[in-house]
Enzyme design. Structure first.
Site, mmCIF file in Angstrom:
data_model
loop_
_atom_site.group_PDB
_atom_site.id
_atom_site.type_symbol
_atom_site.label_atom_id
_atom_site.label_comp_id
_atom_site.label_asym_id
_atom_site.label_seq_id
_atom_site.Cartn_x
_atom_site.Cartn_y
_atom_site.Cartn_z
ATOM 1 N N HIS A 1 20.657 30.877 11.863
ATOM 2 C CA HIS A 1 20.948 32.262 11.482
ATOM 3 C C HIS A 1 20.437 32.560 10.074
ATOM 4 O O HIS A 1 20.100 31.649 9.317
ATOM 5 C CB HIS A 1 22.462 32.517 11.520
ATOM 6 C CG HIS A 1 23.016 32.699 12.888
ATOM 7 N ND1 HIS A 1 23.321 31.635 13.707
ATOM 8 C CD2 HIS A 1 23.311 33.820 13.606
ATOM 9 C CE1 HIS A 1 23.803 32.103 14.861
ATOM 10 N NE2 HIS A 1 23.800 33.419 14.835
ATOM 11 N N LYS B 1 25.209 34.889 6.744
ATOM 12 C CA LYS B 1 26.311 34.623 7.687
ATOM 13 C C LYS B 1 27.367 33.773 7.001
ATOM 14 O O LYS B 1 27.041 32.775 6.360
ATOM 15 C CB LYS B 1 25.759 33.906 8.920
ATOM 16 C CG LYS B 1 26.767 33.747 10.053
ATOM 17 C CD LYS B 1 26.064 33.246 11.319
ATOM 18 C CE LYS B 1 27.067 32.964 12.423
ATOM 19 N NZ LYS B 1 27.825 34.166 12.817
#
Lengths: 247, 247, 247, 247
Positions: D133, D137
């Site tokens: 990701h 995040k």
């Protein structure tokens, strides 16, 4: 213990099967024969199932002989046509208690990837196939890639999907071979063995299914799976390992 | 602060450059012009370097006009030919204090991948290129893939290497386009933007170089790098971002 | 013809080296020895270079003995420490005509990937390493991954780069091991051999460098390269195949 | 035409849903509300289904209010617990004609990858998960990766499989987080969005399932799919987009 005989036992695949049969906890080796050996040595008395891994030119005759001997056969040799299959079905008509299983591919990862590709097909606007093999392979693309393309195309057709978006206006061949509407690319690279990648695309997302077969050992779990299912569907020819996978 | 003007400022790339110039700590926006605007507004008095991102049909005239105005130019528009480059060199002969920089690709990951591919080429028996783009792209394969193929082929030739091993005997087009002896494959898939993969193979090993450009923002570090080097090599045209990378 | 002796000739790597030496056009096998054999059989009269592939516990003594015999050594055994290296340098002081070469990794794809990673490091905000091996490997992460992490960290430091962006606030261990500021992940998977992937990221772009070593044959081009360079830099220990690559 | 209202219409996801609803051929926008707006504006008279994309702290109250208004709800907000679900079920008991659908993930590629992973699990000795990701995040690993790990673990347990082979003896954290027996690795890299890779291994073979979500647009096909199924299973809460996929 399942008693397994191997025909083509001195070939590279056959020898690997002999080892796998010896090592699996629930199988034992009955007869290991090769070209020139008398197939009538293999009988229902000593063998539950024969694994046949030879060459396309010999395979049909081997299978017919084994069916006539009354033993179940698992066939790994390639090159099967509708004509050859018809000959086997004919032989089975006289031997309704015998089963024949033929797998175009025994690698479970490859069979799963193809099955998943068919399941995913209707959810994606775009799809292409890239297969990669060692440079000694004589045919391109691989039979597996062609088979996968047909399965995807059939799923798209069933779902009423239109053509895949492609605005290419100039190309000298880089867009690959179009199989049933699906672009298929074949890479040949020293160091690789047999690999297939299916790429699916939607706006903002991609799904990639990749199967890698690094060497012959990759086929053994599939061969043993077929051996364990041998005898099912007597009197018929079953084609494809997916018949024995729980999908 | 480096004073940067943008020509093509309303285009998608140009608008992204305008934002990048405003946001970088060492650059400031001078003039932002688009089609129809008077380029003579841009002068050495208000601008250190112009970034030109328009269309192939307009780019040469823009660059010539800017050179004649006496300002350094960084060009992102594609479609440059030897003929067009000659025209720019001719204009620079009368403006020996001005520099022009043209980059076929401003994505640093792509420029590095190509450079590494050229370095690696002589150590591997096999090599193929797979490029992947969105389905609206009109040309296949990408200019970048062709450029990479030429760089690899040149490195193999310098090292005295022979042809790449390939025993393919039947193929319906899956083996791709052969560029200077290198097989190049182009995938078109909704959801992708611009991606290139170079696969190298030897017995038992593989090296993969992959560059992904997910959106236009990927070009901004390269544009700013060129802006910071503008003015170097006055009187000449410099082609390729690798000139400003420390490799 | 380069006359090559092999110490550890019955080990898996050593046996592969014996085959490679026999098959290469410019090398021939002199002596093939294994544990318990008398190393004094190897002399400058019959051997130009020895390839030593044994175990960490035996390697230092083997190398010292071979240096004292006056023959060049190429070492593939792992487990070298600064202390062990110092012992070899000491021995070389009395044998200034002998050269010793030690490679932590003979796979050219891996050595190139690490070298390219060091070159690329300063151009990317983010970087992480994922290495993948067979499940029998006892150490995690691999020595190669640690080595690559150090090389990347050094390049970032030289370029004056700050920490890698990471806003993780809750984690149960999924972010991996931090080696010199670089996150390193180790996957263990049946079917794999030795693989390393270095991921670099900037806004909108990614660069991936991947090296796959599928089997022991992948090390032979590197071993032969070292054999061909043996004798260079006499009186010293050279560490790392990159010394013989033209990068 | 399906009349769709959006709650959270000014959020990044909500705004993307508003556009998707306007552009799809079979949906039209009814009400677009955001924080502070009066939800009683949404009624069965003007709305067939509401899409709720807000924040965990607000979502339960929104859903309860909408159920009490008598309209079907499709929920994209995360953070649902068993306690919250119980509250919704309670509300539905008084509104047996209303349906609520909650999806932890609307990306079809991700939902398919997880479903295929569960199907494949029992056929492979080894399996690991690598999710990747953007570095903003805050949680690691992703909820999707944890969900996938549980699905795989359950499938392995059902098939009576033992532990995954792993001979690691020294590790400083590189082997990742163990979720229900499955090793999960989280990569954080600038330029990426949300990506998941599931690696399966057997002797000699590998199967890789990879889902890439490049941007928010990747969720729209899944949101529209849920919108089209809204009203099914009245009086209950349905969780997971796989309920509407034909697998």
């Amino acid at each position: 213990m399942i008693r397994v005989s191997v025909v083509g036992a001195k070939g590279r695949m056959g020898a690997t099967v002999v080892d796998a049969v010896k090592n699996a906890p629930d199988t034992e080796l009955a007869k290991a024969l090769d070209a020139g050996d008398d197939l009538t040595q293999i009988t229902p008395e000593n063998t539950d199932v024969v694994v046949e891994f030879t060459v396309p030119a010999a395979s049909l005759d081997n299978v017919l002989a084994l069916v006539n001997q009354g033993v179940n056969v698992v066939v790994g040799t390639t090159g099967w046509t509708d004509e050859k299959l018809a000959r086997v079905k004919e032989a089975l008509a006289s031997h309704p208690d015998v089963s024949v299983f033929i797998a175009p591919n025994f690698a479970i990862s490859t069979v799963l990837a193809e099955n998943f590709a068919a399941q995913a097909a209707k959810y994606f606007e775009s799809v292409e196939i890239v297969e990669m093999h060692h440079p000694n392979k004589v045919d391109a693309p691989s039979g597996t890639a062609i088979h996968t393309a047909h399965a995807i195309a059939a799923a798209r057709k069933d779902a009423g999907m239109g053509p895949i978006p492609d605005n290419t206006q100039t190309d000298g061949g880089s867009r690959g071979q179009v199989v049933d509407g699906i672009h298929v690319h074949a890479v040949r690279l020293r160091g690789l063995n047999a690999h297939e990648e299916v790429l699916f695309g939607n706006p903002g997302e991609q799904l990639v299914l990749r199967a890698d077969s690094f060497d012959r050992s990759s086929f053994m779990p599939g061969v043993l799976l077929a051996v364990r299912h041998a005898g099912e569907n007597p009197g018929t020819v079953t084609v494809g390992l997916d018949n024995y996978l729980d999908l």
